[in-house]
Scaffold this motif. Structure first.
Motif, mmCIF file in Angstrom:
data_model
loop_
_atom_site.group_PDB
_atom_site.id
_atom_site.type_symbol
_atom_site.label_atom_id
_atom_site.label_comp_id
_atom_site.label_asym_id
_atom_site.label_seq_id
_atom_site.Cartn_x
_atom_site.Cartn_y
_atom_site.Cartn_z
ATOM 1 N N ALA A 1 4.361 102.772 8.538
ATOM 2 C CA ALA A 1 5.704 103.333 8.664
ATOM 3 C C ALA A 1 5.753 104.676 7.950
ATOM 4 O O ALA A 1 5.234 104.823 6.844
ATOM 5 C CB ALA A 1 6.728 102.384 8.056
ATOM 6 N N SER A 2 6.364 105.674 8.591
ATOM 7 C CA SER A 2 6.447 106.988 7.974
ATOM 8 C C SER A 2 7.739 107.689 8.363
ATOM 9 O O SER A 2 8.398 107.318 9.326
ATOM 10 C CB SER A 2 5.240 107.850 8.367
ATOM 11 N N VAL A 3 8.062 108.692 7.589
ATOM 12 C CA VAL A 3 9.230 109.529 7.880
ATOM 13 C C VAL A 3 8.779 110.985 7.726
ATOM 14 O O VAL A 3 8.588 111.463 6.619
ATOM 15 C CB VAL A 3 10.408 109.231 6.929
ATOM 16 N N HIS A 4 8.580 111.644 8.862
ATOM 17 C CA HIS A 4 8.240 113.061 8.846
ATOM 18 C C HIS A 4 9.462 113.910 9.181
ATOM 19 O O HIS A 4 9.471 115.110 8.943
ATOM 20 C CB HIS A 4 7.131 113.363 9.850
ATOM 21 N N ALA A 5 10.468 113.284 9.788
ATOM 22 C CA ALA A 5 11.684 113.991 10.170
ATOM 23 C C ALA A 5 12.828 112.991 10.227
ATOM 24 O O ALA A 5 12.613 111.786 10.358
ATOM 25 C CB ALA A 5 11.504 114.655 11.535
ATOM 26 N N ILE A 6 14.037 113.509 10.118
ATOM 27 C CA ILE A 6 15.234 112.682 10.287
ATOM 28 C C ILE A 6 16.187 113.402 11.233
ATOM 29 O O ILE A 6 16.197 114.628 11.315
ATOM 30 C CB ILE A 6 15.941 112.385 8.942
ATOM 31 N N ASP A 7 16.955 112.626 11.979
ATOM 32 C CA ASP A 7 18.000 113.174 12.826
ATOM 33 C C ASP A 7 19.315 113.045 12.083
ATOM 34 O O ASP A 7 19.695 111.949 11.668
ATOM 35 C CB ASP A 7 18.061 112.427 14.153
ATOM 36 N N CYS A 8 19.995 114.168 11.899
ATOM 37 C CA CYS A 8 21.248 114.168 11.152
ATOM 38 C C CYS A 8 22.152 115.278 11.689
ATOM 39 O O CYS A 8 21.694 116.417 11.868
ATOM 40 C CB CYS A 8 20.959 114.378 9.665
ATOM 41 N N ALA A 9 23.402 114.921 11.938
ATOM 42 C CA ALA A 9 24.397 115.893 12.403
ATOM 43 C C ALA A 9 23.934 116.628 13.656
ATOM 44 O O ALA A 9 24.144 117.829 13.803
ATOM 45 C CB ALA A 9 24.735 116.870 11.285
ATOM 46 N N GLY A 10 23.282 115.885 14.558
ATOM 47 C CA GLY A 10 22.847 116.466 15.824
ATOM 48 C C GLY A 10 21.635 117.370 15.746
ATOM 49 O O GLY A 10 21.300 118.053 16.703
ATOM 50 N N LYS A 11 20.954 117.382 14.622
ATOM 51 C CA LYS A 11 19.784 118.228 14.450
ATOM 52 C C LYS A 11 18.646 117.420 13.841
ATOM 53 O O LYS A 11 18.879 116.507 13.066
ATOM 54 C CB LYS A 11 20.124 119.411 13.532
ATOM 55 N N ARG A 12 17.417 117.761 14.208
ATOM 56 C CA ARG A 12 16.243 117.137 13.608
ATOM 57 C C ARG A 12 15.784 117.988 12.431
ATOM 58 O O ARG A 12 15.592 119.186 12.551
ATOM 59 C CB ARG A 12 15.120 116.996 14.624
ATOM 60 N N TRP A 13 15.616 117.330 11.275
ATOM 61 C CA TRP A 13 15.203 118.004 10.055
ATOM 62 C C TRP A 13 13.817 117.519 9.670
ATOM 63 O O TRP A 13 13.586 116.320 9.521
ATOM 64 C CB TRP A 13 16.176 117.686 8.920
ATOM 65 N N ASP B 1 8.656 116.605 5.958
ATOM 66 C CA ASP B 1 7.261 116.567 5.536
ATOM 67 C C ASP B 1 6.548 117.781 6.112
ATOM 68 O O ASP B 1 5.558 117.664 6.809
ATOM 69 C CB ASP B 1 6.622 115.261 6.014
ATOM 70 N N HIS B 2 7.087 118.961 5.849
ATOM 71 C CA HIS B 2 6.529 120.168 6.440
ATOM 72 C C HIS B 2 6.795 121.354 5.523
ATOM 73 O O HIS B 2 7.257 121.204 4.403
ATOM 74 C CB HIS B 2 7.142 120.417 7.835
ATOM 75 N N THR B 3 6.563 122.523 6.027
ATOM 76 C CA THR B 3 6.784 123.727 5.235
ATOM 77 C C THR B 3 8.277 124.019 5.117
ATOM 78 O O THR B 3 9.078 123.539 5.908
ATOM 79 C CB THR B 3 6.093 124.932 5.909
ATOM 80 N N ARG B 4 8.630 124.831 4.168
ATOM 81 C CA ARG B 4 10.037 125.232 3.973
ATOM 82 C C ARG B 4 10.581 125.880 5.242
ATOM 83 O O ARG B 4 11.736 125.673 5.617
ATOM 84 C CB ARG B 4 10.148 126.191 2.794
ATOM 85 N N GLU B 5 9.756 126.654 5.942
ATOM 86 C CA GLU B 5 10.194 127.332 7.161
ATOM 87 C C GLU B 5 10.543 126.363 8.282
ATOM 88 O O GLU B 5 11.424 126.634 9.089
ATOM 89 C CB GLU B 5 9.110 128.304 7.665
ATOM 90 N N ARG B 6 9.878 125.215 8.342
ATOM 91 C CA ARG B 6 10.122 124.217 9.399
ATOM 92 C C ARG B 6 11.224 123.254 9.029
ATOM 93 O O ARG B 6 11.717 122.528 9.867
ATOM 94 C CB ARG B 6 8.856 123.417 9.668
ATOM 95 N N ALA B 7 11.616 123.185 7.778
ATOM 96 C CA ALA B 7 12.630 122.219 7.322
ATOM 97 C C ALA B 7 13.992 122.539 7.899
ATOM 98 O O ALA B 7 14.276 123.591 8.352
ATOM 99 C CB ALA B 7 12.688 122.191 5.807
#
Length: 117
Positions: A96-108, A111-117
């Protein structure tokens, strides 16, 4: 003690080696158990295994299990991400992992660079 690694990635996703090279190296290092885990498909994420390639990954792992059965146990893993569609058939284990979350209609990206966050 059983020497093993169950969290490795191949060229099917963001790894740098083909699956057989990895299994061969694990056997040469004396591991008794080795698993390659595919990143579950996530749209627009090139570091995951696209859904259309997952069958090829699983087929290659079945071949390697048979080819190396006398040297070590080969496991087929899935690193399942929170935002992926659940599809667990054909895997021996799931990470099980979390590389991104969906929140407020956007994917965040979490687990990436500051530019991709």
């Amino acid at each position: 003690m059983v020497l093993q690694n169950l969290h490795a990635h191949s060229r099917f996703d963001d790894g740098t080696a083909i699956c057989e090279e990895m299994v061969r190296a694990a056997a040469a290092a004396g591991l008794k158990s080795f698993g390659i885990s595919a990143h579950s498909p996530m749209p627009h994420e090139p570091w995951t295994v696209p859904g259309w390639r997952m069958g090829a990954f699983q087929k290659e792992m079945v071949r390697l299990k048979a080819a190396y059965a006398e040297r070590l146990t080969v496991w087929t893993g899935l690193e399942y991400d929170l935002v992926s569609e659940p599809a667990f058939a054909g895997f021996d284990y799931v990470i099980a992992s979390v590389h991104a979350i969906d929140c407020a209609g956007k994917r965040w990206a979490v687990d990436h660079t500051r530019e991709r966050a």
